[in-house]
Design a protein around this motif. Structure first.
Motif, PDB file in Angstrom:
ATOM      1  N   GLY A  66       0.806  -1.210   0.000  1.00 54.63           N
ATOM      2  CA  GLY A  66       0.000   0.000   0.000  1.00 54.63           C
ATOM      3  C   GLY A  66       0.837   1.258   0.000  1.00 54.63           C
ATOM      4  N   ILE A  67       0.315   2.278   0.622  1.00 51.26           N
ATOM      5  CA  ILE A  67       0.895   3.621   0.562  1.00 51.26           C
ATOM      6  C   ILE A  67       1.170   4.104   1.976  1.00 51.26           C
ATOM      7  CG2 ILE A  67       0.383   6.009  -0.092  1.00 51.26           C
ATOM      8  CD1 ILE A  67      -1.576   4.617  -2.194  1.00 51.26           C
ATOM      9  N   VAL A  68       2.253   4.838   2.130  1.00 46.97           N
ATOM     10  CA  VAL A  68       2.570   5.464   3.408  1.00 46.97           C
ATOM     11  C   VAL A  68       3.000   6.898   3.156  1.00 46.97           C
ATOM     12  CG1 VAL A  68       4.977   4.653   3.392  1.00 46.97           C
ATOM     13  CG2 VAL A  68       3.890   5.290   5.564  1.00 46.97           C
ATOM     14  N   ALA A  69       2.638   7.787   4.073  1.00 41.40           N
ATOM     15  CA  ALA A  69       3.045   9.183   3.950  1.00 41.40           C
ATOM     16  C   ALA A  69       3.202   9.793   5.331  1.00 41.40           C
ATOM     17  CB  ALA A  69       2.022   9.983   3.146  1.00 41.40           C
ATOM     18  N   ALA A  70       4.150  10.698   5.436  1.00 41.60           N
ATOM     19  CA  ALA A  70       4.309  11.517   6.637  1.00 41.60           C
ATOM     20  C   ALA A  70       3.861  12.923   6.307  1.00 41.60           C
ATOM     21  CB  ALA A  70       5.761  11.526   7.089  1.00 41.60           C
ATOM     22  N   SER A  71       3.267  13.589   7.274  1.00 41.58           N
ATOM     23  CA  SER A  71       2.667  14.876   6.965  1.00 41.58           C
ATOM     24  C   SER A  71       2.475  15.712   8.213  1.00 41.58           C
ATOM     25  CB  SER A  71       1.307  14.633   6.293  1.00 41.58           C
ATOM     26  OG  SER A  71       0.568  15.826   6.171  1.00 41.58           O
ATOM     27  N   GLY A  87      -8.649   3.333  -4.500  1.00 44.10           N
ATOM     28  CA  GLY A  87      -8.826   1.988  -3.970  1.00 44.10           C
ATOM     29  C   GLY A  87      -7.595   1.369  -3.345  1.00 44.10           C
ATOM     30  N   TYR A  88      -6.670   2.191  -2.809  1.00 43.89           N
ATOM     31  CA  TYR A  88      -5.452   1.667  -2.200  1.00 43.89           C
ATOM     32  C   TYR A  88      -5.478   1.865  -0.680  1.00 43.89           C
ATOM     33  CZ  TYR A  88      -3.605   1.920  -6.975  1.00 43.89           C
ATOM     34  OH  TYR A  88      -3.410   1.774  -8.322  1.00 43.89           O
ATOM     35  N   PRO A  89      -4.919   0.901   0.077  1.00 39.40           N
ATOM     36  CA  PRO A  89      -4.777   1.120   1.519  1.00 39.40           C
ATOM     37  C   PRO A  89      -3.664   2.118   1.797  1.00 39.40           C
ATOM     38  CG  PRO A  89      -3.736  -0.944   0.897  1.00 39.40           C
ATOM     39  CD  PRO A  89      -4.419  -0.421  -0.344  1.00 39.40           C
ATOM     40  N   ALA A  90      -3.828   2.926   2.821  1.00 39.41           N
ATOM     41  CA  ALA A  90      -2.819   3.937   3.145  1.00 39.41           C
ATOM     42  C   ALA A  90      -2.659   4.063   4.645  1.00 39.41           C
ATOM     43  CB  ALA A  90      -3.223   5.292   2.549  1.00 39.41           C
ATOM     44  N   LYS A  91      -1.418   4.313   5.069  1.00 40.63           N
ATOM     45  CA  LYS A  91      -1.142   4.628   6.468  1.00 40.63           C
ATOM     46  C   LYS A  91      -0.459   5.985   6.514  1.00 40.63           C
ATOM     47  CE  LYS A  91       0.618   2.924  10.855  1.00 40.63           C
ATOM     48  NZ  LYS A  91       1.079   1.736  11.624  1.00 40.63           N
ATOM     49  N   ILE A  92      -0.993   6.865   7.337  1.00 45.43           N
ATOM     50  CA  ILE A  92      -0.518   8.246   7.412  1.00 45.43           C
ATOM     51  C   ILE A  92       0.052   8.505   8.807  1.00 45.43           C
ATOM     52  CG2 ILE A  92      -1.105  10.654   7.072  1.00 45.43           C
ATOM     53  CD1 ILE A  92      -1.575   8.888   4.591  1.00 45.43           C
ATOM     54  N   PHE A  93       1.244   9.064   8.852  1.00 44.42           N
ATOM     55  CA  PHE A  93       1.886   9.445  10.109  1.00 44.42           C
ATOM     56  C   PHE A  93       1.889  10.973  10.211  1.00 44.42           C
ATOM     57  CE2 PHE A  93       3.493   5.293   9.115  1.00 44.42           C
ATOM     58  CZ  PHE A  93       3.673   4.653  10.343  1.00 44.42           C
ATOM     59  N   VAL A  94       1.381  11.493  11.313  1.00 43.70           N
ATOM     60  CA  VAL A  94       1.382  12.937  11.538  1.00 43.70           C
ATOM     61  C   VAL A  94       1.914  13.235  12.935  1.00 43.70           C
ATOM     62  CG1 VAL A  94      -0.590  13.321   9.998  1.00 43.70           C
ATOM     63  CG2 VAL A  94      -0.977  13.023  12.447  1.00 43.70           C
ATOM     64  N   PRO A  95       2.525  14.406  13.139  1.00 42.56           N
ATOM     65  CA  PRO A  95       2.958  14.798  14.481  1.00 42.56           C
ATOM     66  C   PRO A  95       1.774  15.310  15.300  1.00 42.56           C
ATOM     67  CG  PRO A  95       3.464  16.532  12.937  1.00 42.56           C
ATOM     68  CD  PRO A  95       2.891  15.406  12.125  1.00 42.56           C
ATOM     69  N   GLU A  96       1.953  15.356  16.586  1.00 42.42           N
ATOM     70  CA  GLU A  96       0.893  15.852  17.472  1.00 42.42           C
ATOM     71  C   GLU A  96       0.481  17.276  17.109  1.00 42.42           C
ATOM     72  OE1 GLU A  96       1.984  13.540  21.636  1.00 42.42           O
ATOM     73  OE2 GLU A  96       3.179  15.280  21.033  1.00 42.42           O
ATOM     74  N   ALA A 126       9.125   7.876  11.290  1.00 42.51           N
ATOM     75  CA  ALA A 126       8.218   6.747  11.528  1.00 42.51           C
ATOM     76  C   ALA A 126       7.687   6.191  10.211  1.00 42.51           C
ATOM     77  CB  ALA A 126       7.068   7.194  12.425  1.00 42.51           C
ATOM     78  N   ALA A 127       7.391   7.075   9.270  1.00 38.47           N
ATOM     79  CA  ALA A 127       6.892   6.625   7.968  1.00 38.47           C
ATOM     80  C   ALA A 127       7.961   5.843   7.212  1.00 38.47           C
ATOM     81  CB  ALA A 127       6.428   7.826   7.144  1.00 38.47           C
ATOM     82  N   ARG A 128       9.205   6.285   7.303  1.00 39.73           N
ATOM     83  CA  ARG A 128      10.291   5.572   6.635  1.00 39.73           C
ATOM     84  C   ARG A 128      10.508   4.195   7.256  1.00 39.73           C
ATOM     85  NH1 ARG A 128      14.244  10.876   5.918  1.00 39.73           N
ATOM     86  NH2 ARG A 128      13.485  11.467   3.837  1.00 39.73           N
ATOM     87  N   ALA A 129      10.352   4.100   8.561  1.00 42.45           N
ATOM     88  CA  ALA A 129      10.466   2.795   9.219  1.00 42.45           C
ATOM     89  C   ALA A 129       9.350   1.863   8.755  1.00 42.45           C
ATOM     90  CB  ALA A 129      10.426   2.975  10.734  1.00 42.45           C
TER      91      ALA A 129
END
Length: 306
Positions: A66-71, A87-96, A126-129
């Protein structure tokens, strides 16, 4: 292919997936002449970033991971939206520091969301990991050719709408939007980069002639708070000798409120940053100089007066 061709290809890919955002002129705001503005805050998910997200996902095969992004918030919302539509699964990492409105926007997209302590750089780590662990495709917020080409469609579209300006003011965070504008225009119009005084990665890099880390704070930090400017943006800015101006938080806030009170345009601080350079006289046009402003982000809680 050169940048203009890459941006033209990006425009063909994303047609039908993004909005053609309107252009208008603003009178008043303490300025002697009307200012042309492009209302890119009316784009899907409230920023220009849907352009780069769709271009990236449509230009290459998405892996099983799937897809990952930091933002800082806006890029994550755009990637989540594009992934959902395609139609793709995605995981998004954001700071507090992303803020409740941006976090809620990502959550509504259906993407998996992880809030990371710290700033954008921590979310990126975290997204790169996650990318290394799962094989997911990283969609970088600003420093990737497909992202920059996608953002460049904003300026190519504006010119197709009859942009009538000698100079365009653009707010800068990591540099994807202004890099796309520089790549498309290639010196045909003057571009002025505008950064908050407390989130000024481009200005710092240009001052020393190399990429450097900066401390990030202020009211626009969750949109413009990149610790280090993107390499693509930096290289283009050096090549084109871009004019970079800084504005204080008070000027950004004043411009944000003026947009709401005088034009009923509701934007986040980043969306008002470029206009703040004109209103505060951080940038003073020469006599007869036609100036335009790119309004780029709308993701805040309602009414900034409350």
């Amino acid at each position: 292919m050169g940048w203009p061709t890459e941006i033209e290809c990006a425009q063909e890919r994303i047609n039908g997936h993004v909005r053609r955002t309107p252009v208008t002129k603003l009178d008043g705001f303490g300025l002697p002449v009307p200012v042309e503005v492009k209302l890119e805050h009316m784009q899907h998910t409230g920023t220009f970033k849907a352009r780069g997200a769709f271009n990236t996902l449509l230009a290459q095969e998405v892996p099983e991971g799937g897809i990952v992004a930091a933002s800082g918030g806006n890029h994550g919302a755009a990637v989540a939206y594009a992934a959902s539509k395609l139609g793709y699964p995605a995981k998004i990492f954001v700071p507090e520091m992303a803020g409740s409105s941006k976090i809620a926007l990502i959550e509504r997209s259906g993407a998996e969301l992880q809030v990371v302590p710290g700033a954008y750089a921590d979310a990126l780590a975290a997204a790169r990991a996650h990318e290394a662990d799962t094989g997911a495709m990283q969609v970088h917020a600003y420093d990737a050719p497909l992202t920059v080409a996608g953002q460049g469609t904003c300026m190519s579209e504006w010119e197709s709408q009859g942009l009538d300006a000698d100079t365009v003011l653009i707010a800068v965070g990591g540099g994807g939007l202004i890099a796309g504008a520089m790549a498309w225009l290639n010196g045909r119009r003057k571009i002025v980069a505008v950064e908050p005084q407390t989130s000024c990665a481009l200005n710092a890099a240009l001052s020393v002639g190399a990429l450097v880390d900066v401390d990030v704070s202020g009211i626009a930090a969750n949109s413009l708070g990149a610790k280090r400017i993107g390499q693509i943006c930096f290289d283009l800015a050096v090549e084109q000798r871009i004019d970079c101006r800084l504005v204080p938080d008070d000027a950004i806030r004043e411009a944000q409120i003026a947009l709401w009170q005088q034009a009923r345009i509701l934007v986040e601080p980043a969306g008002a940053t470029a206009l703040a350079a004109l209103m505060s006289a951080a940038y003073v046009p020469e006599a007869g100089e036609k100036v335009a402003v790119l309004i780029c982000g709308a993701n805040i809680a309602p009414d900034p007066m409350t």
